[in-house]
Design a protein around this motif. Structure first.
Motif, short mmCIF file in Angstrom:
data_model
loop_
_atom_site.label_atom_id
_atom_site.label_comp_id
_atom_site.label_asym_id
_atom_site.label_seq_id
_atom_site.Cartn_x
_atom_site.Cartn_y
_atom_site.Cartn_z
N GLY A 105 13.36 5.57 12.87
CA GLY A 105 12.43 6.26 13.77
C GLY A 105 12.03 7.64 13.25
N ARG A 106 12.98 8.35 12.60
CA ARG A 106 12.66 9.65 12.04
C ARG A 106 11.59 9.53 10.94
NH1 ARG A 106 18.75 12.18 10.99
NH2 ARG A 106 19.52 11.98 13.12
N SER A 107 11.77 8.54 10.07
CA SER A 107 10.82 8.42 8.95
C SER A 107 9.45 7.93 9.42
CB SER A 107 11.39 7.47 7.89
OG SER A 107 11.58 6.17 8.41
N LEU A 108 9.44 7.06 10.41
CA LEU A 108 8.15 6.53 10.89
C LEU A 108 7.32 7.59 11.61
CD1 LEU A 108 9.23 3.00 12.20
CD2 LEU A 108 8.01 3.55 10.08
N ASP A 157 0.83 -1.21 0.00
CA ASP A 157 0.00 0.00 0.00
C ASP A 157 0.87 1.27 0.00
OD1 ASP A 157 -2.23 -1.58 0.02
OD2 ASP A 157 -2.65 -1.33 2.17
N LEU A 158 1.90 1.27 0.86
CA LEU A 158 2.77 2.45 0.94
C LEU A 158 3.52 2.69 -0.36
CD1 LEU A 158 4.37 2.18 4.51
CD2 LEU A 158 2.98 4.08 3.64
N LEU A 159 3.96 1.62 -1.00
CA LEU A 159 4.79 1.75 -2.19
C LEU A 159 4.00 2.13 -3.44
CD1 LEU A 159 7.19 -1.25 -1.55
CD2 LEU A 159 7.75 1.19 -1.37
N ALA A 160 2.69 2.21 -3.33
CA ALA A 160 1.89 2.64 -4.48
C ALA A 160 2.24 4.08 -4.86
CB ALA A 160 0.40 2.52 -4.16
N LYS A 161 2.56 4.92 -3.87
CA LYS A 161 2.88 6.33 -4.18
C LYS A 161 4.22 6.46 -4.90
CE LYS A 161 -0.14 8.69 -1.01
NZ LYS A 161 -0.29 9.77 0.00
N PRO A 162 5.30 5.83 -4.43
CA PRO A 162 6.54 5.88 -5.22
C PRO A 162 6.37 5.29 -6.62
CG PRO A 162 7.00 5.11 -3.00
CD PRO A 162 5.51 5.19 -3.11
N ALA A 163 5.56 4.24 -6.74
CA ALA A 163 5.36 3.64 -8.05
C ALA A 163 4.69 4.59 -9.03
CB ALA A 163 4.53 2.36 -7.92
N ALA A 164 3.86 5.49 -8.50
CA ALA A 164 3.15 6.44 -9.35
C ALA A 164 3.92 7.73 -9.57
CB ALA A 164 1.79 6.77 -8.72
N ARG A 219 14.30 1.95 2.80
CA ARG A 219 15.75 1.75 2.74
C ARG A 219 16.31 1.28 4.08
NH1 ARG A 219 20.45 2.89 0.05
NH2 ARG A 219 22.19 3.67 1.30
N ASN A 220 15.86 1.90 5.17
CA ASN A 220 16.40 1.53 6.47
C ASN A 220 15.89 0.18 6.96
OD1 ASN A 220 18.15 3.81 7.07
ND2 ASN A 220 16.28 5.03 7.04
N THR A 221 14.67 -0.18 6.56
CA THR A 221 14.19 -1.54 6.82
C THR A 221 15.07 -2.55 6.11
OG1 THR A 221 11.89 -0.85 7.14
CG2 THR A 221 12.24 -3.12 6.43
N ARG A 222 15.38 -2.27 4.86
CA ARG A 222 16.26 -3.16 4.08
C ARG A 222 17.65 -3.24 4.69
NH1 ARG A 222 21.00 -2.16 0.98
NH2 ARG A 222 20.04 -0.36 -0.04
N LEU A 223 18.21 -2.09 5.13
CA LEU A 223 19.56 -2.09 5.67
C LEU A 223 19.69 -2.88 6.96
CD1 LEU A 223 20.69 1.58 4.93
CD2 LEU A 223 21.62 -0.52 3.92
N LEU A 224 18.68 -2.84 7.81
CA LEU A 224 18.72 -3.67 9.02
C LEU A 224 18.89 -5.14 8.64
CD1 LEU A 224 15.96 -2.04 11.27
CD2 LEU A 224 18.43 -2.03 11.69
N GLY A 246 4.21 16.53 -1.06
CA GLY A 246 4.22 15.20 -1.67
C GLY A 246 5.61 14.61 -1.69
N PHE A 247 6.62 15.45 -1.94
CA PHE A 247 7.99 14.95 -1.94
C PHE A 247 8.41 14.54 -0.54
CE2 PHE A 247 12.59 15.27 -1.65
CZ PHE A 247 12.98 14.56 -2.77
N ALA A 248 8.03 15.32 0.48
CA ALA A 248 8.38 14.97 1.87
C ALA A 248 7.77 13.62 2.26
CB ALA A 248 7.90 16.07 2.81
N GLU A 249 6.56 13.34 1.76
CA GLU A 249 5.95 12.03 2.05
C GLU A 249 6.72 10.92 1.35
OE1 GLU A 249 1.69 9.65 1.52
OE2 GLU A 249 1.78 11.84 1.26
N LEU A 250 7.09 11.14 0.08
CA LEU A 250 7.90 10.14 -0.63
C LEU A 250 9.23 9.92 0.06
CD1 LEU A 250 7.27 11.11 -4.37
CD2 LEU A 250 6.56 9.01 -3.24
N TYR A 251 9.83 10.99 0.57
CA TYR A 251 11.10 10.90 1.29
C TYR A 251 10.95 10.00 2.51
CZ TYR A 251 15.31 12.51 3.79
OH TYR A 251 16.52 12.56 4.47
N ALA A 252 9.86 10.17 3.27
CA ALA A 252 9.63 9.36 4.46
C ALA A 252 9.42 7.89 4.09
CB ALA A 252 8.42 9.89 5.23
N ILE A 253 8.67 7.62 3.03
CA ILE A 253 8.42 6.24 2.61
C ILE A 253 9.71 5.57 2.16
CG2 ILE A 253 7.24 4.78 0.91
CD1 ILE A 253 4.96 6.87 0.94
N MET A 254 10.50 6.29 1.35
CA MET A 254 11.76 5.71 0.87
C MET A 254 12.76 5.52 2.00
SD MET A 254 11.63 4.94 -2.38
CE MET A 254 10.21 4.10 -1.68
#
Length: 507
Positions: free
Chosen positions: A483-486, A350-357, A451-456, A439-447
């Motif tokens: 934590g900042r992005s969440l 659901d979250l990644l629908a915005k970056p995809a668009a 990214r940090n989920t992946r890096l863990l 909109g960019f700030a929201e994309l920044y938080a999602i990315m």
């Protein structure tokens, strides 16, 4: 019947021997075994000394012959090494007594006089048989190099590398070791009177198990499997005025490149390292300049050959985020039910629908301090030298900004991150009235969360699967960035799920 691969070299002096051992050092690592055979005085210890000094980055390092100690250990920066001399061994059974049977795990092993324990040698090894060539000079040697088992492919690659360097005119260049990265690539500086260049050894990435809908991990997330993407993206960046290294010589099939050397002026300073704000500002401006361009999705690579940049699609981003479930949570003793796993996937999809668009641009993917070089003599955004982009994909502009402003390896204070994020938005807004800051700030938080989920998960995998525990020290920093992005309202549901199911890393 074909025997193991072998090739021979004439080594005119100790410098030529040092060049051979430096080239071999690019291709070997922990768990590999190199045996050095030959008569007394054939140069076995000189060859071992050259390899050890190269890996240590210290031409003056004292490397005594282990004739009497039998084995000497070195805790070198890239990996530990054991240097053994079996001349005084009379029975292979003695190897166990001196700690050489089995060989120390995770070490590169250099073994002189291997014939003293022929029956106890590993099946996977590289043998260098040295002999005198007095007709060519007092220090001249001949080397016959043979690969056994896994060593066969390494010897074949060593032969190809030596030919590549000869064809490019760098056979006699001085070699200087460079630190590697988390990949299978390795690097060296080649020094001649006319300057310094970089040698990149980039072997084709072997496919892993097909566990992601019939694809390996690298294929599922669109990681470069050979050197061709690097060459194509480098050309595309330079054509548009950005600083990527020029490619002087290339063997696209074997994966050898000789490239421009940008030097070592970085974007961080101090101990502990901290960002140099002015240089980070230039990097932000460089990204903004790239992102406002209309960029092609297909790039020329060679005559009649093009490279299609893959899309950073939702499936790839989901596979990356899933590394948390596969590697990080088991490390923290957290077990998830099938329902929780399904909920994780649904939330992320659901979250990644915005970056995809969102509008797509070139995403370098690892646009952060280890991969940026400061080029002070160049103008404006060309001051930002970019050296790692072979995994580039087509995706949202926010991703590389996250990579830069939430650097996995150094602490970026939150006030600096916010100031630089604001700078990026202002630069983009100044040249594009349609640019949407919220909109960019929201994309920044999602990315950032992705990214940090992946890096863990990635750093847990580097520790557990690849024997690289040094990456675990970055996990608390990654947790802070996560934590900042969440905290963004759009990620409230994900924040609740992580709070309930994801333990913090060990401090």
């Amino acid at each position: 019947m074909t025997g193991p691969p072998t090739f021979s070299l004439a080594l005119s002096n100790e410098t030529a021997t040092a060049h051979l051992m430096a080239d071999l050092a690019l291709l070997v690592g922990p768990g590999d075994v190199i045996t050095l055979s030959g008569d007394l005085g054939a140069g076995k210890t000189a060859a071992a000394r050259a390899l050890i000094r190269y890996l240590a980055g210290d031409d003056a390092l004292e490397v005594p012959s282990p004739t009497f100690t039998l084995a000497q250990s070195y805790d070198l920066a890239p990996f530990p090494l054991v240097h053994a001399d079996l001349y005084r061994v009379n029975d292979p059974a003695e190897l166990e007594e001196i700690g050489l049977s089995p060989l120390p795990e995770g070490n590169l092993a250099l073994i002189e006089w291997p014939e003293r324990a022929a029956g106890a040698l590993p099946k996977d090894r590289i043998d260098i048989a040295l002999s005198h060539r007095p007709a060519l000079g007092s220090s001249a040697r001949a080397a016959e190099i043979t690969g056994y088992g896994r060593g066969a492919a390494q010897v074949a690659r060593l032969k190809a590398l030596r030919q590549f360097l000869t064809d490019a005119g760098y056979a006699d260049a001085q070699r200087q070791r460079m630190a590697g990265d988390a990949s299978t690539r390795s690097y060296a500086r080649l020094v001649r009177d006319d300057g310094v260049v970089i040698l990149m050894n980039s072997p084709r990435r072997p496919d892993g198990p097909a566990i992601y809908d019939g694809k390996s991990y690298s294929a599922a997330v669109h990681l470069a499997e050979d050197v061709k993407p690097f060459v194509a993206i480098a050309g595309g960046l330079r054509e548009r005025g950005f600083s990527a290294p020029s490619i002087h010589h290339a063997d696209l099939e074997a994966g050898f490149l000789i490239t421009e050397d940008f030097g070592s002026a970085g974007f961080i300073e101090g101990d502990p390292p901290r960002p140099i704000p002015e240089r980070y500002q230039a990097a932000v401006d460089m990204l903004a300049a790239l992102h406002r361009q209309i960029l092609p999705e297909i790039l020329p690579l060679a005559p009649q050959i093009s490279y299609v940049i893959p899309a950073f699609d939702t499936d790839a981003l989901l596979v990356e985020a899933g590394l948390m479930l596969e590697w990080y949570l088991p490390d923290r003793g957290a077990e998830l039910t099938d329902n929780l796993r399904a909920e994780f996937a649904t939330m992320w999809r659901d979250l990644l629908a915005k970056p995809a668009a969102a509008a797509r641009t070139w995403v370098m993917r690892d646009f952060h301090s280890p991969n940026l070089i400061w080029l002070d003599q160049r103008p404006e955004t060309a001051k930002v030298g970019i050296i790692d982009f072979q995994d580039a994909v087509l995706g949202p502009a926010a991703y590389d900004l996250v990579s830069l402003l939430q650097d996995a390896r150094i602490d970026i204070p939150e006030p600096l991150e916010l100031a630089l994020l604001t700078r990026y938005i202002q630069v983009r807004r100044a040249s594009d009235d349609s640019f949407d800051p919220a909109g960019f700030a929201e994309l920044y938080a999602i990315m950032s969360a992705q990214r940090n989920t992946r890096l863990l998960g990635t750093f847990a995998r580097l520790n557990r699967r690849d024997g690289k525990p040094q990456y675990l020290r970055h996990q608390p920093r990654i947790w802070t960035y996560l934590g900042r992005s969440l905290a963004h309202p759009a990620l409230a549901r994900l924040k609740g799920w992580y709070s309930a199911n994801v333990p913090p890393p060990v401090p």
